[in-house]
Scaffold this active site. Structure first.
Site, PDB file in Angstrom:
ATOM      1  N   THR A 133      -2.084 -28.203 -17.897  1.00 45.90           N
ATOM      2  CA  THR A 133      -2.399 -28.033 -16.492  1.00 45.90           C
ATOM      3  C   THR A 133      -3.579 -28.919 -16.098  1.00 45.90           C
ATOM      4  OG1 THR A 133      -1.625 -25.761 -16.554  1.00 45.90           O
ATOM      5  CG2 THR A 133      -3.081 -26.356 -14.738  1.00 45.90           C
ATOM      6  N   TYR A 158       3.346 -16.382 -18.412  1.00 45.10           N
ATOM      7  CA  TYR A 158       3.903 -16.608 -17.080  1.00 45.10           C
ATOM      8  C   TYR A 158       5.198 -15.801 -16.904  1.00 45.10           C
ATOM      9  CZ  TYR A 158       0.248 -20.097 -16.899  1.00 45.10           C
ATOM     10  OH  TYR A 158      -0.981 -20.717 -16.925  1.00 45.10           O
TER      11      TYR A 158
END
Length: 369
Positions: free
Chosen positions: A27, A183
Site C-alpha cells: 500500500t 480485509y
C-alpha cells in the site's frame, strides 16, 4: 547464477517468467483522489521491473464504487477511467520485460478512507481489533461495520468480476484476489469476525465459501490465459498474532481456493519461515505446497537470499519481496551479481505516510553499469 534456484524459469498458468522473484503488493496511497494511477506510479513500478523482478503485483486496488475502498488515494479498477489510467503503468512494466498483476482488494470492516460510502461492511457486525493505521491516513478505532446480506454478496462478487474485466482491458497479465491480511474476504474466513449462521458462516468450509466463489467467478469471466491468483494469510494488518485452528483448516482453505480455479496461492505472514500453527510443524508455505493444487508464492521475511532459497526448497514456486524491494528495487539484479543488499529504513521510507517519495519513482532509465 545459473545454479541459483531463484533464477530458474517458472510458469504460472500460461505466463512464463524468467525467474522466481516477484514484487509483493504494498500500500502506497499515491493515486489521485479519484482513484487514478499516476505518472509517478508508472515510474515506480517500472523501476522494479527494470531491477529484475519477473512478476509485479500492484498495491491493493478497490473494485467498486461502494464499500470496497480502504484508504484515501487508493487506486481503483471500479470505473473505465480508472482502468484507463493503469494502461501506461502496465505498458511501462511490459516494456521492461516483466509481467504485472492487479491485486483486487475489498477492505470491508478495515476501511479507513472511502470517498463513495461512509459506513463500513463486513460478514458480521463485529468491531475490528486494533486501531486504524496512520501511515495510511487513518486515526483511532475502526467503526463497527454493518453485516452484509446475501444479496449484497452477489453485488460484491459481480464487482470483483467487473474489475477483473477492466484489468483485462487495461492490459494486465492477471489479477490477484486479496483474501488475506484481515480485509473483507479474510473477514469471512476468520472465526472471530464471521458470526454468520447461513451457508457463509460456521465451519471452515462455509467460511471459505465466499472467497472461493469470488475466485471462481473471476476465473470464469476472464480469458483462459489471464492469470487469477489469490492471497491468503493467518495474520492481519490489525492482528499479527492470529493463527488458524489447525492444519486441517489449511487443507480446507487451500483446497477450496484451488478447486475454485486459482492459478496460484500467495501466502504471506510477517515471518513466513516460522511454524504456521503453534511452535512446531510446517510453515504456511509448506502447508500451501502440500494442499494447494497450484503454484505457491511465499512472502514474509525472505529478504536474505539464503532465506528466499530456503522458501523455494520448502515448496514455493516464487518468492515475493516487499520491504526488501523498497530498499533494493534491483534486488534480483544485485543477488544475481552477488552484490550486497541495503537494509530497509522504515522511518525514512514509510513515515509519516506511505506515499511514494519522488526518489522512489525515477523517470529516466539509468545507464547500464
Amino acid at each position: 547464477m545459473a545454479s541459483d534456484p531463484l533464477f530458474d524459469d517458472v510458469t504460472v498458468d500460461d505466463l512464463h517468467l524468467d525467474n522466481r522473484l516477484a514484487l509483493a503488493p504494498m500500500t502506497r496511497t499515491s493515486a489521485t483522489a479519484d482513484g487514478h494511477a499516476t505518472t509517478q506510479m508508472r515510474d515506480y513500478y517500472a523501476k522494479f521491473a527494470r531491477g529484475g523482478f519477473s512478476l509485479l503485483v500492484t498495491e491493493g486496488v478497490h473494485p467498486d464504487t461502494a464499500h470496497s475502498q480502504g484508504y484515501d488515494n487508493q487506486p481503483g479498477l471500479a470505473t473505465d477511467a480508472q482502468a484507463a489510467s493503469w494502461e501506461p503503468v502496465v505498458d511501462a512494466v511490459h516494456d521492461e520485460g516483466s509481467a504485472v498483476l492487479a491485486q483486487l482488494m475489498h477492505a470491508g470492516a478495515l476501511s479507513q478512507g472511502n470517498r463513495y460510502e461512509d459506513e463500513t461492511v463486513a460478514p458480521s457486525a463485529v468491531s475490528p481489533k486494533g486501531e486504524q493505521l496512520p501511515i495510511y491516513g487513518g486515526e483511532g478505532e475502526f467503526p463497527t461495520p454493518r453485516a452484509l446480506d446475501v444479496d449484497e454478496l452477489d453485488e460484491i462478487r459481480a464487482a470483483f468480476v467487473a474489475a477483473a474485466e477492466r484489468a483485462v482491458d487495461a492490459g494486465f497479465d492477471g489479477v490477484e484476489v486479496h483474501g488475506a491480511n484481515g480485509y473483507l474476504l479474510d473477514q469471512f474466513l476468520t472465526d472471530y469476525t464471521n458470526e454468520r449462521d447461513d451457508e457463509y458462516g460456521g465451519s471452515v468450509a462455509n467460511r471459505v465459501r465466499f472467497p472461493a466463489e469470488v475466485v471462481e467467478a473471476v476465473v470464469e469471466a476472464t480469458p483462459a490465459d489471464f492469470v487469477v491468483g489469490v492471497r491468503a494469510s493467518q495474520t492481519k494488518v490489525n492482528d499479527d498474532a492470529h493463527e488458524w485452528a489447525d492444519e486441517a483448516q489449511a487443507e480446507t482453505v487451500f483446497g477450496a481456493l484451488t478447486d475454485a480455479g486459482a492459478d496460484y496461492v500467495h501466502v504471506t505472514e510477517p515471518d513466513v519461515r516460522t511454524p504456521a500453527i503453534g511452535d512446531e510443524g510446517p510453515t504456511l508455505t509448506e502447508l500451501a505446497a502440500e494442499h494447494a493444487d497450484a503454484p505457491v508464492i511465499a512472502n514474509g521475511s525472505l529478504g536474505a537470499p539464503e532465506d528466499a532459497r530456503d522458501a523455494v526448497a520448502a515448496g514455493a514456486d516464487l518468492v515475493a519481496q516487499a520491504t526488501p524491494a523498497l530498499a533494493n528495487p534491483d534486488w534480483p539484479n544485485r543477488v544475481a551479481r552477488d552484490e550486497p543488499l541495503d537494509e530497509f529504513d522504515f522511518e525514512a521510507t514509510l513515515l509519516p505516510t506511505a506515499e511514494i517519495d519522488e526518489s522512489e519513482a525515477p523517470s529516466a532509465t539509468p545507464a547500464d553499469d
